[in-house]
Design an enzyme around this catalytic site. Structure first.
Site, PDB file in Angstrom:
ATOM      1  N   ARG A  57       0.848  -1.198   0.000  1.00 32.01           N
ATOM      2  CA  ARG A  57       0.000   0.000   0.000  1.00 32.01           C
ATOM      3  C   ARG A  57       0.880   1.243   0.000  1.00 32.01           C
ATOM      4  NH1 ARG A  57      -3.127   2.562   4.778  1.00 32.01           N
ATOM      5  NH2 ARG A  57      -4.747   3.793   3.764  1.00 32.01           N
ATOM      6  N   PHE A  62       1.745  10.833   1.504  1.00 28.68           N
ATOM      7  CA  PHE A  62       1.175  10.259   2.732  1.00 28.68           C
ATOM      8  C   PHE A  62       2.139   9.251   3.343  1.00 28.68           C
ATOM      9  CE2 PHE A  62      -2.446   7.477   4.619  1.00 28.68           C
ATOM     10  CZ  PHE A  62      -2.226   8.007   5.885  1.00 28.68           C
ATOM     11  N   GLN A  65       3.300   1.565   3.109  1.00 28.41           N
ATOM     12  CA  GLN A  65       3.029   0.534   4.119  1.00 28.41           C
ATOM     13  C   GLN A  65       3.616  -0.797   3.686  1.00 28.41           C
ATOM     14  OE1 GLN A  65      -0.953   0.601   5.646  1.00 28.41           O
ATOM     15  NE2 GLN A  65      -0.802  -1.413   6.592  1.00 28.41           N
ATOM     16  N   ASN A 132      -1.927  -0.516  12.512  1.00 27.99           N
ATOM     17  CA  ASN A 132      -2.812  -1.307  13.368  1.00 27.99           C
ATOM     18  C   ASN A 132      -4.258  -1.115  12.938  1.00 27.99           C
ATOM     19  OD1 ASN A 132      -3.938   1.035  14.791  1.00 27.99           O
ATOM     20  ND2 ASN A 132      -1.973   1.155  15.865  1.00 27.99           N
ATOM     21  N   PHE A 143       4.330   1.579   8.610  1.00 31.02           N
ATOM     22  CA  PHE A 143       4.361   2.485   7.465  1.00 31.02           C
ATOM     23  C   PHE A 143       5.424   3.539   7.693  1.00 31.02           C
ATOM     24  CE2 PHE A 143       1.012   3.940  10.340  1.00 31.02           C
ATOM     25  CZ  PHE A 143       1.261   5.302  10.476  1.00 31.02           C
ATOM     26  N   HIS A 162      -0.927   5.643  16.259  1.00 29.76           N
ATOM     27  CA  HIS A 162       0.165   4.867  15.677  1.00 29.76           C
ATOM     28  C   HIS A 162       1.499   5.297  16.277  1.00 29.76           C
ATOM     29  CE1 HIS A 162      -2.543   3.179  12.605  1.00 29.76           C
ATOM     30  NE2 HIS A 162      -3.100   4.373  12.598  1.00 29.76           N
TER      31      HIS A 162
END
Length: 204
Positions: A57, A62, A65, A132, A143, A162
């Site tokens: 991902r 951003f 991941q 998570n 990530f 996170h």
């Protein structure tokens, strides 16, 4: 009450050299401030858990991941990428205290570790943060932030919490490039050209 510390105060944190098919990067792992989470990563890396796993991902501006064992095969034949984790009831050593930590059985039967809401380290560009799906559900996935994502900090309001456990110290430009790779041909936010972790080498 004091936690016994095995690492001398003058000893630097461990580092991880991550070799991917899209370039390498080096990470400092915050064993001094986030020993439960950083030691979990180190154990998985040393046992080869991450070798051959793909970034499943990526979102430009951003994060990227990584860390799901089901992402070794992006077809989803072994399980949907993004839903897996380490084996339940597996153990590792907290490198700051020497204590054994057991990964409890979480949702879907994956191993999970306790949330480490201690050091207030923000989700800033270049930081590694635990992925998570709610409280105490982190396992092997994390990530890497490529923007100020402080809204994801465990110590700010909101459901997303996170904890940060590392920082990219070299090769950050390769992480940014990974997040900008074309996506969507096979699955939303999945790179069209697979990006695989070849190896992670830990230095203490």
């Amino acid at each position: 009450f004091k936690i016994r510390r095995l690492l001398p105060l003058w000893m630097p944190n461990p580092t991880a050299v991550c070799e991917t098919s899209a370039g390498s990067f080096t990470v400092e792992l915050f064993v001094d401030q986030m020993p439960i989470t950083a030691s979990n990563f180190i154990d998985l890396a040393k046992t080869g858990f991450y070798n051959g796993v793909h970034f499943h991902r990526i979102i430009p501006n951003f994060m990227a991941q990584f860390g799901c064992p089901f992402a070794r095969d992006m077809s989803g034949a072994s399980g949907r990428p993004g839903t897996g984790g380490p084996p339940p009831n597996s153990t590792y050593t907290n490198l700051a205290t020497g204590e054994k930590v057991t990964r409890q059985s979480g949702k879907g039967g994956k191993g999970v570790i306790p949330d480490e809401h201690t050091a207030k380290i923000s989700n800033q560009p270049g930081t590694l943060s635990m992925a998570n799906a709610g409280p105490n559900s982190g396992g092997s996935q994390f990530f890497i932030n490529v923007r100020d994502n402080s809204r994801l900090d465990w110590f700010t309001p909101g459901q997303s919490q996170h904890p940060v456990f590392g920082q990219v110290v070299t090769g950050y430009e390769n992480i940014v490039a990974i997040t900008q790779a074309p996506t969507g041909a096979k699955a939303k936010d999945a790179p069209n050209t697979p990006i695989v972790m070849k190896s992670i080498t830990i230095s203490v």
